[in-house]
Design a protein around this motif. Structure first.
Motif, PDB file in Angstrom:
ATOM      1  N   GLY A 119       0.831  -1.163  -0.054  1.00 21.23           N
ATOM      2  CA  GLY A 119       0.193  -0.105   0.026  1.00 21.23           C
ATOM      3  C   GLY A 119       0.833   1.468  -0.060  1.00 21.23           C
ATOM      4  O   GLY A 119       0.253   2.448  -0.077  1.00 21.23           O
ATOM      5  N   LEU A 120       2.140   1.265  -0.018  1.00 17.17           N
ATOM      6  CA  LEU A 120       2.990   2.451   0.005  1.00 17.17           C
ATOM      7  C   LEU A 120       4.039   2.656  -1.152  1.00 17.17           C
ATOM      8  O   LEU A 120       3.903   3.474  -1.755  1.00 17.17           O
ATOM      9  CB  LEU A 120       3.743   2.515   1.393  1.00 17.17           C
ATOM     10  CG  LEU A 120       4.746   3.508   1.711  1.00 17.17           C
ATOM     11  CD1 LEU A 120       3.612   4.865   1.986  1.00 17.17           C
ATOM     12  CD2 LEU A 120       5.423   3.346   3.273  1.00 17.17           C
ATOM     13  N   ALA A 121       4.780   1.649  -1.148  1.00 16.71           N
ATOM     14  CA  ALA A 121       5.966   1.764  -2.048  1.00 16.71           C
ATOM     15  C   ALA A 121       6.474   0.330  -2.376  1.00 16.71           C
ATOM     16  O   ALA A 121       6.667  -0.584  -1.745  1.00 16.71           O
ATOM     17  CB  ALA A 121       6.956   2.927  -1.800  1.00 16.71           C
ATOM     18  N   LYS A 122       7.191   0.367  -3.584  1.00 17.01           N
ATOM     19  CA  LYS A 122       8.062  -0.881  -4.096  1.00 17.01           C
ATOM     20  C   LYS A 122       9.325  -0.181  -4.275  1.00 17.01           C
ATOM     21  O   LYS A 122       9.542   0.865  -4.975  1.00 17.01           O
ATOM     22  CB  LYS A 122       7.489  -1.605  -5.266  1.00 17.01           C
ATOM     23  CG  LYS A 122       8.513  -2.664  -5.834  1.00 17.01           C
ATOM     24  CD  LYS A 122       8.268  -3.662  -6.995  1.00 17.01           C
ATOM     25  CE  LYS A 122       8.285  -2.598  -8.192  1.00 17.01           C
ATOM     26  NZ  LYS A 122       7.875  -3.415  -9.361  1.00 17.01           N
ATOM     27  N   LEU A 123      10.462  -0.693  -3.516  1.00 15.77           N
ATOM     28  CA  LEU A 123      11.701  -0.206  -3.639  1.00 15.77           C
ATOM     29  C   LEU A 123      12.811  -1.316  -4.372  1.00 15.77           C
ATOM     30  O   LEU A 123      12.747  -2.461  -4.036  1.00 15.77           O
ATOM     31  CB  LEU A 123      12.391   0.111  -2.239  1.00 15.77           C
ATOM     32  CG  LEU A 123      11.310   1.129  -1.276  1.00 15.77           C
ATOM     33  CD1 LEU A 123      12.143   0.994   0.107  1.00 15.77           C
ATOM     34  CD2 LEU A 123      11.134   2.151  -1.908  1.00 15.77           C
ATOM     35  N   GLU A 124      13.482  -0.749  -5.339  1.00 20.07           N
ATOM     36  CA  GLU A 124      14.498  -1.490  -6.058  1.00 20.07           C
ATOM     37  C   GLU A 124      15.779  -1.031  -6.001  1.00 20.07           C
ATOM     38  O   GLU A 124      15.913   0.345  -6.319  1.00 20.07           O
ATOM     39  CB  GLU A 124      13.885  -1.677  -7.426  1.00 20.07           C
ATOM     40  CG  GLU A 124      12.461  -2.179  -7.990  1.00 20.07           C
ATOM     41  CD  GLU A 124      12.269  -2.113  -9.450  1.00 20.07           C
ATOM     42  OE1 GLU A 124      12.917  -2.892 -10.045  1.00 20.07           O
ATOM     43  OE2 GLU A 124      11.468  -1.054  -9.518  1.00 20.07           O
TER      44      GLU A 124
END
Length: 429
Positions: free
Chosen positions: A382-387
């Motif tokens: 619900g917030l973010a995907k970090l790569e």
């Protein structure tokens, strides 16, 4: 988390189109063509030429548009190259309409004379209609040319605007006298238009020329629109390799919730690598406290580059984009110690490239510490995907994004933090 948006960044366009002589309206695209030219020939210079029709850069809100009608010859030692690009009509969101634009760039060698040249022309511009009326400009052009002959480096810059017309609400069009270059035309509280900005830089072994026909400033938001830009550059400092690339603290794409268009968050701050390198010196650019209210807050951001050439076909370059801290969504996501670094070294028969030095110190979501797993991807529901460490191999170099943040709130925002790109290619002499 609130969406990133342009709402309030540009004034709304309300009305009609005024065309001056030389500004016919077209709907079909102009097909880019390649000018007839001899086979490319090597020179003893690093050559560069670039031009475009329009580019928007935000002020209070640092959003930008891509360059329209963009044509580019990246740093090369070859003469005989030609590029062109054009469009029949360009709509500038919230600003107006531009008619038929065309960009041409070239590198040329005739006898001992070597030239780099960029030209841009457009048929007419219509700016916003407001309670003060609408403003239109006729044909606009710019040219930047640099060359070297038996007597050294030389330059020529030029920009032209055919006419300016102001039409008051319900009134007749009024022709406004074109001011001298550098003297702005201003509609108080709304727009400022500066005509004919140019710059020439000349020093031993180097010359640069830029001609920009128009700079339009939207006063309430400090938004700037560059129109008809041409740029050319030459250097004789290329020893054995051609370098290119840049470092940036951040860049990205976000969704404008007002009309569902995709806009860009420009490279901020950014520092390019000159094609000859930096003569072994570190060059840096820094910004402090870059904020988009209720969306993203950025601490100290820095872009650094380095490049050196020595011996026979030996060169080394690196770029580093870093951010001390980033806060998204009013503190929901806090990231610290972000650094992206690209390293390239070329020696005879070998190219070494890596991203050593790329790192992210800490990630905190809703007060909880997170660590990116070995897969390199962390998703916070619900917030973010970090790569982490997003790496791309490119010809003669490498590009890295220290941390790519994709917001999962439906806004469609993708923000790259700590960006670095470097190429070191063998010069053709």
């Amino acid at each position: 988390m609130k969406r990133l948006a342009l709402r309030g960044a540009l004034l709304a366009m309300l009305g009609s189109v005024i065309l001056l002589p030389g500004g016919p309206s077209h709907a079909a695209p102009v097909v880019p063509t390649k000018a007839a030219a001899a086979a490319p020939r090597p020179t003893d210079f690093g050559l560069h030429a670039m031009g475009y029709g329009t580019a928007i850069k935000g002020g209070d809100i640092p959003l930008s548009s891509g360059a329209t009608g963009y044509a580019h010859i990246s740093c090369t030692t070859l003469a005989g190259l030609n590029r062109s690009n054009g469009l029949a009509q360009v709509e500038l969101p919230g600003l107006g309409t531009i008619e038929t634009l065309d960009t041409k760039v070239a590198t040329i060698k005739r006898g001992k004379k070597v030239t780099s040249i960029a030209r841009h022309s457009l048929a007419g511009i219509t700016l916003v209609e407001t309670e003060l009326g609408s403003l239109a400009l006729g044909a606009v052009s710019s040219k930047a040319k640099v060359w070297h002959d038996g007597s050294g480096f030389h330059s020529e810059v030029d920009s032209q605007v055919a006419g300016i017309v102001l039409t008051p609400p319900g009134g007749d069009p009024q022709v406004i006298e074109i001011p001298t270059p550098g003297q702005p035309v201003e509609i108080p509280g709304l727009l400022r238009i500066t005509l004919g900005e140019s710059k020439v830089t000349k020093k031993p072994g180097f010359i640069f020329a830029r001609a920009q026909a128009l700079l339009i400033e939207i006063l309430p938001t400090k938004t700037k629109v560059k129109v008809a830009l041409s740029r050319a550059r030459m250097t004789d400092d290329v020893v054995n390799s051609i370098m290119s690339g840049y470092a940036a603290g951040l860049k990205g794409k976000v969704l404008n919730t007002g009309d569902d268009t995709i806009v860009t968050l420009g490279r901020t701050p950014t520092r390019p690598i000159p094609c000859e390198g930096t003569n072994g010196e570190v060059k840096a650019t820094k910004t402090v406290d870059l904020n988009i209210p209720s969306a993203i807050e950025v601490g100290v951001a820095q872009a650094k580059v380095f490049g050196t050439q020595w011996g026979r076909r030996r060169a080394r370059a690196w770029a580093e984009g870093s951010i001390a801290s980033v806060s998204l969504g009013g503190g929901q996501l806090v990231i610290e110690g972000i650094k992206g670094r690209a390293n390239v070294k070329r020696v005879p028969g070998k190219l070494v490239r890596n991203t050593r030095g790329t790192a992210t110190l800490s990630i905190t979501a809703d007060g909880e510490q997170h660590t990116i797993p070995p897969s390199g991807v962390l998703e916070i529901p619900g917030l973010a995907k970090l790569e982490e460490n997003v790496t791309t191999m490119i010809r003669g170099g490498i590009e890295v994004v220290a941390l790519r943040v994709t917001l999962l709130d439906g806004a469609g925002a993708v923000i790259d933090l700590g960006v670095a790109r470097v190429q070191v290619k063998k010069a053709i002499r």
